[in-house]
Design a protein around this motif. Sequence first.
Motif, mmCIF file in Angstrom:
data_model
loop_
_atom_site.group_PDB
_atom_site.id
_atom_site.type_symbol
_atom_site.label_atom_id
_atom_site.label_comp_id
_atom_site.label_asym_id
_atom_site.label_seq_id
_atom_site.Cartn_x
_atom_site.Cartn_y
_atom_site.Cartn_z
ATOM 1 N N LYS A 1 4.152 17.105 3.529
ATOM 2 C CA LYS A 1 4.220 18.125 4.578
ATOM 3 C C LYS A 1 3.703 19.450 4.018
ATOM 4 N N LYS A 2 2.918 20.139 4.819
ATOM 5 C CA LYS A 2 2.475 21.488 4.463
ATOM 6 C C LYS A 2 2.093 22.207 5.752
ATOM 7 N N ARG A 3 2.896 23.192 6.120
ATOM 8 C CA ARG A 3 2.692 23.879 7.393
ATOM 9 C C ARG A 3 1.419 24.719 7.397
ATOM 10 N N ALA A 4 1.159 25.397 6.291
ATOM 11 C CA ALA A 4 0.045 26.344 6.249
ATOM 12 C C ALA A 4 -1.191 25.682 5.648
ATOM 13 N N GLY A 5 -2.001 25.077 6.471
ATOM 14 C CA GLY A 5 -3.243 24.501 5.994
ATOM 15 C C GLY A 5 -3.156 23.031 5.650
ATOM 16 N N ALA A 6 -4.316 22.490 5.278
ATOM 17 C CA ALA A 6 -4.425 21.063 4.969
ATOM 18 C C ALA A 6 -4.006 20.787 3.537
ATOM 19 N N HIS A 7 -3.738 19.511 3.251
ATOM 20 C CA HIS A 7 -3.399 19.074 1.899
ATOM 21 C C HIS A 7 -3.920 17.658 1.716
ATOM 22 N N GLU A 8 -3.998 17.231 0.478
ATOM 23 C CA GLU A 8 -4.443 15.856 0.204
ATOM 24 C C GLU A 8 -3.423 14.854 0.730
ATOM 25 N N ASP A 9 -3.923 13.749 1.252
ATOM 26 C CA ASP A 9 -3.031 12.669 1.662
ATOM 27 C C ASP A 9 -2.982 11.572 0.606
ATOM 28 N N THR A 10 -3.440 11.897 -0.589
ATOM 29 C CA THR A 10 -3.469 10.916 -1.672
ATOM 30 C C THR A 10 -2.133 10.888 -2.416
ATOM 31 N N ILE A 11 -2.001 9.873 -3.256
ATOM 32 C CA ILE A 11 -0.871 9.755 -4.173
ATOM 33 C C ILE A 11 -1.443 9.783 -5.587
ATOM 34 N N ARG A 12 -0.940 10.694 -6.386
ATOM 35 C CA ARG A 12 -1.431 10.824 -7.763
ATOM 36 C C ARG A 12 -0.342 10.445 -8.753
ATOM 37 N N GLU A 13 -0.768 9.850 -9.845
ATOM 38 C CA GLU A 13 0.177 9.580 -10.929
ATOM 39 C C GLU A 13 0.283 10.814 -11.813
ATOM 40 N N TYR A 14 1.471 11.034 -12.356
ATOM 41 C CA TYR A 14 1.652 12.140 -13.298
ATOM 42 C C TYR A 14 2.530 11.668 -14.448
ATOM 43 N N SER A 15 2.438 12.383 -15.554
ATOM 44 C CA SER A 15 3.251 12.059 -16.732
ATOM 45 C C SER A 15 3.858 13.331 -17.284
ATOM 46 N N ILE A 16 4.922 13.172 -18.035
ATOM 47 C CA ILE A 16 5.611 14.293 -18.681
ATOM 48 C C ILE A 16 5.619 14.011 -20.171
ATOM 49 N N GLY A 17 4.896 14.805 -20.911
ATOM 50 C CA GLY A 17 4.788 14.581 -22.342
ATOM 51 C C GLY A 17 5.015 15.839 -23.144
#
Length: 506
Positions: free
Chosen positions: A447-463
Amino acid sequence: MSATAGMSDKARTGIAGLDDVLSGGLVRDRLYLLEGSPGTGKTTIALQFLRDGAALGEKTLYITLSETEEELRETATSHGWELDPSITVFELIPPESLLDANQQQSLLYSSDLELGETTRQIFDAVDRVAPSRIVLDSLSEIRLLAGSSLRYRRQILALKHYFARHAITVLMLDDLTADNLDKTVHSVAHGVVRLEELAPDYGAQRRRMRVIKYRGQNFRGGFHDFNIATGGVLVFPRLVSLEHKTGFARERLFSGIPQLDALLGGGIEKGSSALILGPAGTGKSLFAVQYVLAAIARGERAVMYVFDEELGLLFERTRELGYDLKGLCDAGKLLIEQVDAAELSPGEFAHKVRALVDEHAVKTVVIDSLNGYQAAMPQENALVLHVHELLQYLNRQGATTFLTVAQHGLVGDMKAPVDVTYLADTVILLRYFEAFGRVRRAISVVKKRAGAHEDTIREYSIGARGLAIGDPLDGFQGVLRGIPTFVGAERDLARSGHGTGHEDGA
């Protein structure tokens, strides 16, 4: 009528928050009722009311039928006060003749004599002191002496007219121990304030107040939290966001991670709210910290309210990821406060946030997490209303707010303890998913009220270097369910970076 109209004609109570609720204080030369069960703070408020008058050079009088002068002075000492000589304490004790059974007249009830003598002593004390402010403590004693509702009402009316002729502002205290259903003084008094004390199943007692009546005056309705602390009563007026509109330039704020900004369609708007949602250990706090660091890099100040984690552990954990939060705190660029939900009322918390934003120009606020905030609330509906007003207020001040919510469960169908997704302007969803025998993490913006955003799913890591966000997971299907199906080619598998090194939770 404006909130400031007629303030010169009002007597302040000595409590800034209560004066705010009363739109400036009490109209002078009127009679008011302050009622509440024993222990709710009536005596402390009464003393603050008289001390404020003494500070203005007014003569004041405390008439006590229930407490001794020594007990009142002990109360003042406990708050670090020394009662000004202009505050006269009159300890009203019935004459010994009325307490001596051998001298009581058989043709009259002893209460008739006591009530008349009590009234005479009150009038004598007023004539002797000539005060501008009076506290009468307490009405329960007069009610018992009167015996009937008719005599009690007549007695209160007699006192009211006498005080009015002498141009005195009167605060009557009632401990509600005699008759809770008797509303005699409610109809006679110019204003009525009720104090309440609530005892939750766990944690400290909660106190709140409400203005039941204020004749011919605007006041802030509803319940307002208050505390009794060393130094007196502190009242936290209910936050009304519509009263705090400001103008500011809306611009996009960057996180410092290009992939995260791309996922959000270029960044998060200033003066908006973002909800970071996910199960435990997915790094919700770390994403909020990333925006805190970005704000400090822009030269702004930020504040974090931490409900769930001990600060020492937070400093240690983030330092291992390369973030020196402790150093930023020592430099005054970051304010972090550990919040004990069992000891803090929602009204006091909103007051703390507002004070920092107003007085220190803080433009980035993190509340970690709403799960802990909910523990301070008696009902979920009340939580949603509190969060709504707080977010609207912060948005109108140009402050960007980041909220975290820990969902129940780890994978599959998960639910949040409270649904505030419709309140937030942006919702960032964090998820675990299993692929090729490893637990991995995915991020998406739903969800993002102000403007468009990606509809993708990204992987992330914490290192060891903090957050790292990869390319969109085009080769997987069902990531948000936690058990995805690999439908891509080998190049998609390599691009997703599933072979990255060691990861740490956050």
